[in-house]
Design a protein around this motif. Structure first.
Motif, PDB file in Angstrom:
ATOM      1  N   ARG A   1      17.909  12.496  -3.931  1.00  5.05           N
ATOM      2  CA  ARG A   1      19.514  12.525  -5.181  1.00  5.05           C
ATOM      3  C   ARG A   1      20.340  11.134  -5.700  1.00  5.05           C
ATOM      4  N   CYS A   2      20.025  11.356  -7.039  1.00  5.35           N
ATOM      5  CA  CYS A   2      20.828  10.484  -7.996  1.00  5.35           C
ATOM      6  C   CYS A   2      21.775  11.100  -8.337  1.00  5.35           C
ATOM      7  N   PRO A   3      22.393  10.615  -9.960  1.00  4.82           N
ATOM      8  CA  PRO A   3      22.055   9.967 -10.539  1.00  4.82           C
ATOM      9  C   PRO A   3      22.553   8.455 -10.487  1.00  4.82           C
ATOM     10  N   GLY A   4      22.108   7.372 -11.536  1.00  2.08           N
ATOM     11  CA  GLY A   4      22.867   6.143 -10.766  1.00  2.08           C
ATOM     12  C   GLY A   4      23.066   5.642  -9.270  1.00  2.08           C
ATOM     13  N   LEU A   5      23.979   4.944  -9.490  1.00  2.80           N
ATOM     14  CA  LEU A   5      23.734   4.609  -8.048  1.00  2.80           C
ATOM     15  C   LEU A   5      24.718   5.095  -7.233  1.00  2.80           C
ATOM     16  N   MET A   6      24.830   6.394  -7.507  1.00  4.98           N
ATOM     17  CA  MET A   6      25.428   7.266  -6.304  1.00  4.98           C
ATOM     18  C   MET A   6      24.240   8.320  -6.093  1.00  4.98           C
TER      19      MET A   6
ATOM     20  N   LYS B   1      38.243  40.444 -12.902  1.00  4.50           N
ATOM     21  CA  LYS B   1      38.737  40.969 -12.588  1.00  4.50           C
ATOM     22  C   LYS B   1      38.726  41.191 -10.834  1.00  4.50           C
ATOM     23  N   GLY B   2      38.905  39.681 -10.529  1.00  3.59           N
ATOM     24  CA  GLY B   2      39.351  38.928  -9.163  1.00  3.59           C
ATOM     25  C   GLY B   2      40.664  37.859  -9.362  1.00  3.59           C
ATOM     26  N   ILE B   3      41.136  38.363 -10.300  1.00  2.00           N
ATOM     27  CA  ILE B   3      42.069  36.867  -9.972  1.00  2.00           C
ATOM     28  C   ILE B   3      43.080  37.864 -11.188  1.00  2.00           C
ATOM     29  N   ASP B   4      44.619  37.993 -10.280  1.00  5.42           N
ATOM     30  CA  ASP B   4      45.671  38.641 -10.936  1.00  5.42           C
ATOM     31  C   ASP B   4      46.221  37.209 -11.885  1.00  5.42           C
ATOM     32  N   GLY B   5      46.624  37.787 -12.946  1.00  3.14           N
ATOM     33  CA  GLY B   5      47.237  37.288 -13.879  1.00  3.14           C
ATOM     34  C   GLY B   5      45.996  36.218 -14.354  1.00  3.14           C
ATOM     35  N   GLY B   6      46.445  35.252 -15.480  1.00  6.71           N
ATOM     36  CA  GLY B   6      45.505  34.176 -15.885  1.00  6.71           C
ATOM     37  C   GLY B   6      45.424  32.626 -15.390  1.00  6.71           C
ATOM     38  N   VAL B   7      44.398  32.488 -15.828  1.00 10.77           N
ATOM     39  CA  VAL B   7      43.591  30.773 -15.449  1.00 10.77           C
ATOM     40  C   VAL B   7      44.044  30.243 -16.273  1.00 10.77           C
ATOM     41  N   ALA B   8      44.787  28.537 -15.494  1.00  9.89           N
ATOM     42  CA  ALA B   8      44.985  27.546 -16.468  1.00  9.89           C
ATOM     43  C   ALA B   8      44.138  26.728 -16.320  1.00  9.89           C
ATOM     44  N   ALA B   9      43.201  26.765 -15.687  1.00 13.24           N
ATOM     45  CA  ALA B   9      42.826  25.738 -16.194  1.00 13.24           C
ATOM     46  C   ALA B   9      41.093  26.089 -14.474  1.00 13.24           C
ATOM     47  N   ILE B  10      40.068  25.217 -14.941  1.00 12.28           N
ATOM     48  CA  ILE B  10      39.020  25.047 -13.950  1.00 12.28           C
ATOM     49  C   ILE B  10      38.740  23.450 -13.745  1.00 12.28           C
ATOM     50  N   ILE B  11      38.335  23.172 -12.389  1.00 12.51           N
ATOM     51  CA  ILE B  11      39.115  21.590 -12.328  1.00 12.51           C
ATOM     52  C   ILE B  11      36.889  21.408 -11.246  1.00 12.51           C
ATOM     53  N   TYR B  12      36.422  20.444 -12.257  1.00 19.50           N
ATOM     54  CA  TYR B  12      35.099  19.692 -11.160  1.00 19.50           C
ATOM     55  C   TYR B  12      34.596  18.467 -11.239  1.00 19.50           C
ATOM     56  N   GLU B  13      34.292  18.360 -10.279  1.00 16.62           N
ATOM     57  CA  GLU B  13      33.059  17.209  -9.891  1.00 16.62           C
ATOM     58  C   GLU B  13      32.124  17.456 -10.800  1.00 16.62           C
ATOM     59  N   PRO B  14      31.631  16.349 -11.847  1.00 15.92           N
ATOM     60  CA  PRO B  14      30.709  16.065 -12.771  1.00 15.92           C
ATOM     61  C   PRO B  14      29.421  16.020 -11.785  1.00 15.92           C
ATOM     62  N   VAL B  15      29.123  15.765 -10.994  1.00  9.32           N
ATOM     63  CA  VAL B  15      27.790  15.800  -9.335  1.00  9.32           C
ATOM     64  C   VAL B  15      29.443  15.681  -7.968  1.00  9.32           C
ATOM     65  N   GLN B  16      29.661  16.773  -7.462  1.00  8.81           N
ATOM     66  CA  GLN B  16      29.867  16.407  -5.958  1.00  8.81           C
ATOM     67  C   GLN B  16      30.061  15.643  -5.312  1.00  8.81           C
ATOM     68  N   GLY B  17      30.905  15.090  -5.012  1.00 11.65           N
ATOM     69  CA  GLY B  17      30.841  13.555  -4.176  1.00 11.65           C
ATOM     70  C   GLY B  17      31.032  14.118  -2.782  1.00 11.65           C
ATOM     71  N   ASN B  18      31.988  14.279  -1.904  1.00 12.23           N
ATOM     72  CA  ASN B  18      31.409  15.111  -0.481  1.00 12.23           C
ATOM     73  C   ASN B  18      31.290  15.663  -0.199  1.00 12.23           C
ATOM     74  N   GLY B  19      31.428  16.602  -1.163  1.00 11.07           N
ATOM     75  CA  GLY B  19      30.843  18.297  -0.991  1.00 11.07           C
ATOM     76  C   GLY B  19      29.143  17.849  -0.686  1.00 11.07           C
ATOM     77  N   GLY B  20      28.423  17.477  -0.617  1.00  7.77           N
ATOM     78  CA  GLY B  20      27.460  17.251  -0.494  1.00  7.77           C
ATOM     79  C   GLY B  20      25.976  16.338  -1.795  1.00  7.77           C
ATOM     80  N   HIS B  21      26.872  15.332  -2.457  1.00  4.42           N
ATOM     81  CA  HIS B  21      25.770  15.141  -4.085  1.00  4.42           C
ATOM     82  C   HIS B  21      25.190  15.952  -4.315  1.00  4.42           C
ATOM     83  N   ASN B  22      25.971  17.060  -5.032  1.00  6.40           N
ATOM     84  CA  ASN B  22      25.204  18.316  -5.855  1.00  6.40           C
ATOM     85  C   ASN B  22      25.075  18.075  -6.804  1.00  6.40           C
ATOM     86  N   GLU B  23      24.597  18.366  -7.348  1.00  2.34           N
ATOM     87  CA  GLU B  23      24.500  18.480  -9.075  1.00  2.34           C
ATOM     88  C   GLU B  23      23.808  20.011  -9.104  1.00  2.34           C
ATOM     89  N   PHE B  24      24.484  19.162 -11.330  1.00  2.40           N
ATOM     90  CA  PHE B  24      23.879  21.235 -11.462  1.00  2.40           C
ATOM     91  C   PHE B  24      23.250  21.115 -13.153  1.00  2.40           C
TER      92      PHE B  24
END
Ligand SMILES: Cc1ncc(COP(=O)(O)O)c(C=O)c1O
Length: 457
Positions: A371-376, A217-240
């Motif tokens: 926060r982690c994982p690894g050396l992040m 309901k929020g977008i006119d027309g189709g969506v080609a892709a969704i992009i995301y970071e597995p862990v958001q880096g610059n945005g705050g090291h957010n894990e999901f």
């Protein structure tokens, strides 16, 4: 006269400018730099040498570099395998336009598709992560003609070209909007500040429902892709939560949307696995990579499935996109990352660093989250653990005091809440260097906690 000396007494360097003899070329250069604040940034170090996880400034000071220079030196700086490969290549050929191959390019394509996640068996190169993200957008649009909308996450970071800025979090004072394509940013689960006290699972379900509503309901027309970071880096090291990653994949499949995973920060071992998407069990349609792949040289690219290799001539060619030195250095760097088992090293170092930071959290109220994982690895600094009010001044002070003691920490200067301290050195940092960096961090957090308790900040 050395290159660092004064040009000459009152020498005329152009028809309209005369340079003063009292300033060195470097002093004048500081003021000439376009991206610096007016008058230059006096606190910015001038680095002259780097080896492994160490860097030296022009005054001879040595630092442990916990930033790996924008988290790019996954393999420590100056690795002889990379340096020799780059020198050997530059003796042979320094530039080819992308309508030609080099031998290293073909070998790197073979190697990357061999280690790619999820059987992604096509690869394309460019020099910057931002341009690689744009390549992925173009490829998604080629594959979904008529569905040219792209969804990104709130707090995402995908680069600083005009297009990738628009795909990232809203930039304060963004004057570039009129020239930027429209992306739709959707909410993501927040493990540290869950909405209305929801559990991670409930927050995940809510975010997925909102995403489906947005597509319907929020977008006119189709969506080609969704992009995301597995862990958001610059945005705050957010894990999901795992359930959200899995739900997102299902949602993409159900809606015929391509899933692009941006591994510019998380790729090449940073999370303790070769790819962040492997760490979280995500099956992407495309992966964007950058930073660590080049062994310190500019290199980035996109991995995709054969069925999506739909570019036509002229879609995506940049003059220096196949820069032979970067490609040869990248080939040596990726081989070294594999041979030295750097993903495993990152996992081991990450366990150690996280344990140390959790122990610090027991001592210092300022540390709201580890926060982690690894050396992040990172800590989020808060004024109050209950309200979770961000403590950016304390964070800036920790950065400053640590640098004065020979440790360069990562900070979140222009992203998120500005209150993260990051420990993301090269993955092959020595145990001794990592331990020393964390000792310094512990010492300066103690000092800043005392200043904060005394109301000095
Ligand atoms: C996740 C992510 N994507 C894309 C980029 C852009 O890469 P570059 O700065 O090489 O253009 C970055 C850079 O920090 C990044 O962290």
């Amino acid at each position: 006269m050395s290159a660092t000396e004064t040009v000459s007494s009152s020498k005329t360097v152009s028809s309209s400018k005369t340079v003063s003899s009292s300033e060195s070329a470097q002093e004048r250069g500081r003021r000439a730099l376009l991206h610096e604040p007016p008058g230059g940034d006096p606190n910015k170090l001038t680095l002259v040498r780097a080896l492994g996880s160490l860097v030296w400034d022009d005054k001879g000071n040595e630092y442990i570099d916990c930033t790996a220079q924008a988290w790019s030196n996954n393999l420590g700086a100056g690795d002889p395998r990379v340096v020799e490969a780059a020198i050997a290549q530059l003796r042979e050929i320094t530039h080819v336009r992308p309508t030609f191959h080099t031998t290293a390019l073909l070998e790197l394509a073979d190697l990357l598709t061999a280690i790619a996640p999820n059987g992604l068996d096509r690869v394309g190169f460019t020099l910057h992560g931002s341009m690689a993200v744009e390549t992925a957008f173009k490829l998604a649009m080629r594959n979904r003609p008529g569905s040219q909308h792209i969804i990104t996450l709130q707090d995402a970071y995908h680069g600083r070209s005009l297009t990738t800025m628009a795909a990232s979090w809203p930039h304060p004072n963004n004057v570039f909007g009129p020239l930027q394509p429209r992306f739709t940013r959707v909410p993501h689960p927040d493990l540290y500040r869950p909405r209305r006290g929801l559990t991670p699972e409930e927050d995940s379900s809510l975010c997925l429902e909102l995403l489906q509503d947005t597509i319907d309901k929020g977008i006119d027309g189709g969506v080609a892709a969704i992009i995301y970071e597995p862990v958001q880096g610059n945005g705050g090291h957010n894990e999901f939560p795992a359930s959200w990653h899995q739900g997102l994949r299902r949602l993409c499949d159900d809606n015929g949307i391509l899933l692009i995973v941006d591994e510019v920060q998380t790729g090449f071992g940073r999370t303790g696995r070769m790819w962040g998407c492997e760490y979280y069990g995500i099956e992407p349609d495309m992966v964007v990579f950058g930073k660590g792949v080049g062994g310190g040289f500019p290199l980035a690219g996109v991995l995709a499935r054969a069925e999506h290799a739909q570019f036509i001539s002229g879609d995506d060619q940049l003059t220096f996109g196949h820069f032979p030195i970067s490609i040869a250095a990248g080939l040596a760097a990726v081989r070294a990352i594999i041979d030295d088992r750097l993903a495993e090293r990152a996992a081991e170092h990450g366990v150690y660093a996280t344990k140390r930071l959790l122990a610090m959290q027991d001592r210092f109220e300022l540390i709201g989250d580890v926060r982690c994982p690894g050396l992040m690895v990172s800590i989020e600094l808060v004024k109050d653990r209950k309200t979770k009010e961000a403590a950016p001044r304390e964070s800036a002070r920790i950065f400053e005091l640590a640098q004065a003691r020979g440790v360069i920490l990562g900070e979140s200067r222009y992203a998120g809440l500005g209150n993260l301290i990051k420990v993301k050195p090269p993955l092959d940092i020595t145990d001794e260097q990592l331990s020393r960096a964390l000792d310094v961090l512990e010492e300066v957090i103690g000092l800043v906690q005392a200043e904060s308790d005394a109301g000095l900040l």
